[in-house]
Design an enzyme around this catalytic site. Structure first.
Site, PDB file in Angstrom:
ATOM      1  N   ARG A  74      45.386   6.042  44.541  1.00 18.55           N
ATOM      2  CA  ARG A  74      45.750   5.326  45.768  1.00 18.55           C
ATOM      3  C   ARG A  74      47.268   5.258  45.929  1.00 18.55           C
ATOM      4  NH1 ARG A  74      40.577   2.144  44.698  1.00 18.55           N
ATOM      5  NH2 ARG A  74      41.641   0.835  43.157  1.00 18.55           N
ATOM      6  N   PHE A 109      33.511   4.989  52.857  1.00 18.94           N
ATOM      7  CA  PHE A 109      33.046   4.235  51.685  1.00 18.94           C
ATOM      8  C   PHE A 109      34.178   3.309  51.223  1.00 18.94           C
ATOM      9  CE2 PHE A 109      31.113   8.452  51.691  1.00 18.94           C
ATOM     10  CZ  PHE A 109      29.761   8.159  51.723  1.00 18.94           C
ATOM     11  N   ALA A 150      28.372   6.325  56.380  1.00 17.43           N
ATOM     12  CA  ALA A 150      29.470   7.292  56.475  1.00 17.43           C
ATOM     13  C   ALA A 150      29.015   8.612  57.102  1.00 17.43           C
ATOM     14  CB  ALA A 150      30.063   7.538  55.094  1.00 17.43           C
ATOM     15  N   ASP A 192      35.583   8.606  49.057  1.00 15.76           N
ATOM     16  CA  ASP A 192      35.414   7.993  47.736  1.00 15.76           C
ATOM     17  C   ASP A 192      33.997   7.427  47.651  1.00 15.76           C
ATOM     18  OD1 ASP A 192      35.767   6.888  45.250  1.00 15.76           O
ATOM     19  OD2 ASP A 192      36.989   5.201  45.940  1.00 15.76           O
ATOM     20  N   CYS A 204      32.875  10.242  41.299  1.00 14.60           N
ATOM     21  CA  CYS A 204      32.795   9.483  40.047  1.00 14.60           C
ATOM     22  C   CYS A 204      31.562   9.890  39.252  1.00 14.60           C
ATOM     23  CB  CYS A 204      32.781   7.985  40.335  1.00 14.60           C
ATOM     24  SG  CYS A 204      31.404   7.438  41.363  1.00 14.60           S
TER      25      CYS A 204
END
Length: 423
Positions: free
Chosen positions: A237, A253, A304, A324, A364
């Protein structure tokens, strides 16, 4: 929101099996491995899989979930002290190379002090992942620190059995205002454990305020996802924010606005945060107000994928798009379906991105490799007749250190892409 603490920790752990601080460790049962199956442990890994155990010599059925044991190789040589779960594919996790290590509060205090010393070198403020499981040699344990509130996840039967000395060590080392057990992880189901949230020390009023990259955020460790915040993208970020100055930013998200608020603080002309969770979106809007950027931000409760379909139909475009998403590939068997979800998401994002715009595509999912992500981005650009260049690669923040012998500790990847018109 306030959640009172129970009268005392003993009242909560009264039904838990006993822990083992005073047991003579060399009297513990043995867990013997098959020939050659000690190679990974000798290389630094901490896991034993059930098919690696010589069950004729040491039957797994002789253990209860969370029992301590001394792990030994096929020749009877000691490898260390572990806890065992006969009902899990990962049937044992090594806690110490010393088979006589007492699993008491001082054991945890030593590990916690070492973990805290590293985080204190990284960050001036006490907001970070304090314990990252296997990387901090505390397998099955995650602790996030929100100032004087510690949010703990004991994700295995072994760590569940050791909560009493763990909490005693947390109190001794950090003197926290509150300790919250946020035991809602899906990993617990694999260990045969129930889900629950309990305040086991002190009391906590939520939401809490944290600071990340000089931005202020409210965090809800009780009602929020996971521990209430995702520290792992902190560095990513920070890397993106300066590139958003004067740009139109789409944060998909968005959860509670970590990417979007920091982009707005860096001077983004307009930021749209899209999130399906209404409570998370409310916190995102409050975080925008708290940082003085609410006038340049919008908060949209929407799926989304549906948002991107509508944006494409309306020919809306953005200069920066952040993807994300949650883990689409949680297990190997999810690769096909999860990979298709990543494909659809990235393709739709590129279609609403202006030429010369920036796409940040993150995953992730441990089982979705960096190579798979980069290949998907290459294929997406080619399919849409775009030129895509990856100008930076991001991973998890340093309070989530990667253990080189344990590949499972490396899960987060982020590709920073420049997307141009094909020539």
């Amino acid at each position: 929101m306030g959640l009172p603490a129970p009268a005392g920790f003993d009242a909560i752990i009264g039904d838990f099996p006993a822990v083992f601080p005073n047991v003579v460790m060399n009297s513990l049962p043995r867990l013997r491995l098959k020939k050659g199956e000690d190679r990974r442990l000798r290389g630094g890994h901490l896991w034993v899989f059930s098919n690696e155990v010589e069950t004729a010599a040491t039957p797994l059925q002789g253990f209860s979930p969370g029992d301590p044991a001394v792990v030994e190789n096929a020749r009877g040589e000691t490898l260390g002290l572990a806890y065992v779960n006969p009902d899990s594919l990962i049937c044992a996790r090594l806690l110490s190379r010393d088979p006589d290590a007492p699993l008491d509060a001082e054991f945890f205090a030593r590990r916690l002090r070492r973990a805290a010393e590293w985080r204190a070198r990284l960050y001036e403020r006490p907001f970070y992942r304090l314990v990252y499981g296997e990387s901090d040699h505390l397998p099955g344990l995650v602790i996030d620190r929100f100032g004087d509130v510690l949010v703990v996840q004991t994700n295995t039967a072994g760590m569940e059995r050791l909560q009493a000395p763990l909490v005693a060590a947390l109190e001794a080392v950090f003197a926290p205002r509150a300790v919250v057990l946020k035991n809602t992880s899906a990993l617990r189901e694999l260990e045969g454990l129930e889900s629950y949230i309990r305040v086991v020390l002190g009391g906590v009023e939520t939401p809490l305020e944290i600071v990340e990259n000089d931005a202020r955020f409210l965090v809800d460790p009780i009602e929020g996802q996971k521990t209430g915040w995702f520290f792992d993208h902190r560095a990513n970020r920070a890397r993106l924010a300066p590139l958003c100055r004067g740009q139109r930013v789409l944060d998909l998200f968005s959860y509670t606005g970590a990417w979007g608020v920091q982009a707005a603080l860096a001077g983004a002309a307009r930021v749209e945060c899209v999130e399906i969770s209404e409570p998370a979106l409310r916190l995102a809007a409050e975080n925008a107000r708290r940082n003085g950027v609410a006038g340049r931000m919008a908060f949209i409760r929407e799926d989304a994928f549906e948002f991107l379909r509508q944006a494409r139909r309306e020919r809306r475009h953005y200069d920066v798009v952040v993807l994300d998403p949650p883990a689409f590939v949680k297990r190997k068997k999810d690769l096909a379906a999860g990979g298709e979800a990543y494909r659809r998401l990235n393709q739709a994002a590129v279609q609403v991105l202006s030429y010369g715009g920036i796409l940040v595509s993150a995953s992730c999912s441990f089982h979705w490799s960096p190579a798979a992500l980069y290949d998907l981005l290459r294929a997406t650009a080619r399919h849409l007749d775009r030129q895509l260049l990856i100008f930076a690669r991001g991973g998890q923040a340093p309070d989530h250190p990667i253990h080189p012998a344990i590949p499972e500790t490396e899960y987060l990847k982020a590709a920073f892409c420049l997307v141009r018109q094909a020539e």
